[in-house]
Design an enzyme around this catalytic site. Structure first.
Site, PDB file in Angstrom:
ATOM      1  CE  LYS A 153      43.886  38.184  34.297  1.00  0.00           C
ATOM      2  NZ  LYS A 153      43.436  39.005  35.214  1.00  0.00           N
ATOM      3  CG  LEU A 185      51.514  38.150  40.208  1.00  0.00           C
ATOM      4  CD1 LEU A 185      51.730  36.672  40.826  1.00  0.00           C
ATOM      5  CD2 LEU A 185      51.661  37.793  38.427  1.00  0.00           C
ATOM      6  CG  ASP A 186      45.834  41.229  36.665  1.00  0.00           C
ATOM      7  OD1 ASP A 186      46.599  42.242  36.769  1.00  0.00           O
ATOM      8  OD2 ASP A 186      45.552  40.668  35.603  1.00  0.00           O
ATOM      9  CG  LEU A 187      41.492  40.568  43.204  1.00  0.00           C
ATOM     10  CD1 LEU A 187      42.345  40.885  44.545  1.00  0.00           C
ATOM     11  CD2 LEU A 187      40.211  41.428  43.133  1.00  0.00           C
TER      12      LEU A 187
END
Ligand code: URA
Length: 252
Positions: free
Chosen positions: A191, A103-105
């Site tokens: 995104k 998962l992205d930051l």
């Protein structure tokens, strides 16, 4: 006999893909000899395999956990540029586990971690079409017409992303909350998709991974998966689905 990457995955060292890189980086020895070819075959009954000079062997008891990842934590084992990494949230866990995807930051929500490298590898592979459900807060009011673009597939610089199912949960003039179901598992796919249709994401949460949620888990906390949950992962992507298990050459 089996390939060294599969063996290392069954030991919980890393996913098969990462194991190849560990071999190439000269971190793996078989019977005292450094090996450097990911295609190296090992005899799981007789060979002694060491990773970073520590003996490793296949794990029989596999650990599966779900973490409710908060935004601001990096999905990585260590990074000198970040003081918050997901492993800081797992300090009370004794098994060595690694994440099933990333998962992205700035993304929060469910992240599975395990030492079952084999099943983890399958769950990440697009062939198994494992559903991941996200809630994305995007800029602007999304029109119903825009939603029609998602299932048809959206062209991105990295290639086409298709089969995303999207619905509007709520919306107002300045933002909309979307629920997206994706099965491909590409980097930053939500995104990229939302930006491509003119609605950049400013908050992202993963609600479900392969039907597993962390609904009753506080942010930053983890739990073991139940036997039923692990069985359902196996059903979705385990060797019981031989029709899907043949991964194309170059895919793994
Ligand atoms: N898609 C994204 O864009 N980010 C994530 O963290 C996960 C899926």
């Amino acid at each position: 006999m089996m390939r060294i990457n599969k063996y290392l995955a069954s030991c919980g060292v890393a996913s098969r893909r990462t194991a190849d890189k560990l071999v190439e980086a000269g971190r793996v020895k078989v019977n005292g000899e450094l090996i450097d070819t990911p295609g190296h075959m090992v005899d799981e009954e007789a060979d002694q395999v060491k990773f970073d000079d520590k003996l490793v062997w296949p794990v029989s008891e596999q650990t599966w956990i779900a973490l409710n990842k908060p935004a601001g934590y990096l999905t990585s084992r260590s990074d000198p540029h970040h003081d918050k990494i997901i492993y800081h949230l797992l300090r009370d866990l004794t098994s060595r586990v690694y994440p099933v995807g990333r998962l992205d930051l700035d993304t929060e929500g469910i992240l599975l971690l395990t030492n079952d490298g084999e099943l983890a590898h399958r769950l990440m592979h697009p062939r198994y079409e494992v559903p991941k459900i996200y809630q994305a807060r995007v800029k602007g009011k999304v029109a119903e017409q825009t939603l029609k673009k998602f299932p048809a597939g959206i062209e991105l610089p990295e290639g086409k992303i298709g089969r995303a199912k999207v619905k509007i949960k709520s919306s107002c003039a300045s933002y909309s909350d979307l629920i997206l179901t994706l099965t491909e598992g590409r980097k930053r796919e939500v995104k990229h998709l939302c930006r491509a249709v003119g609605h950049p994401v400013f908050k992202l949460k993963r609600l479900e991974f392969a039907g597993i949620t962390c609904d009753r888990l506080e942010l930053g906390k983890w739990r073991h998966l139940t036997k039923t949950e692990v069985a359902s992962l196996r059903k979705m992507a385990g060797p019981e689905r031989p029709e899907l298990s043949k991964v194309k050459k170059g895919d793994s």
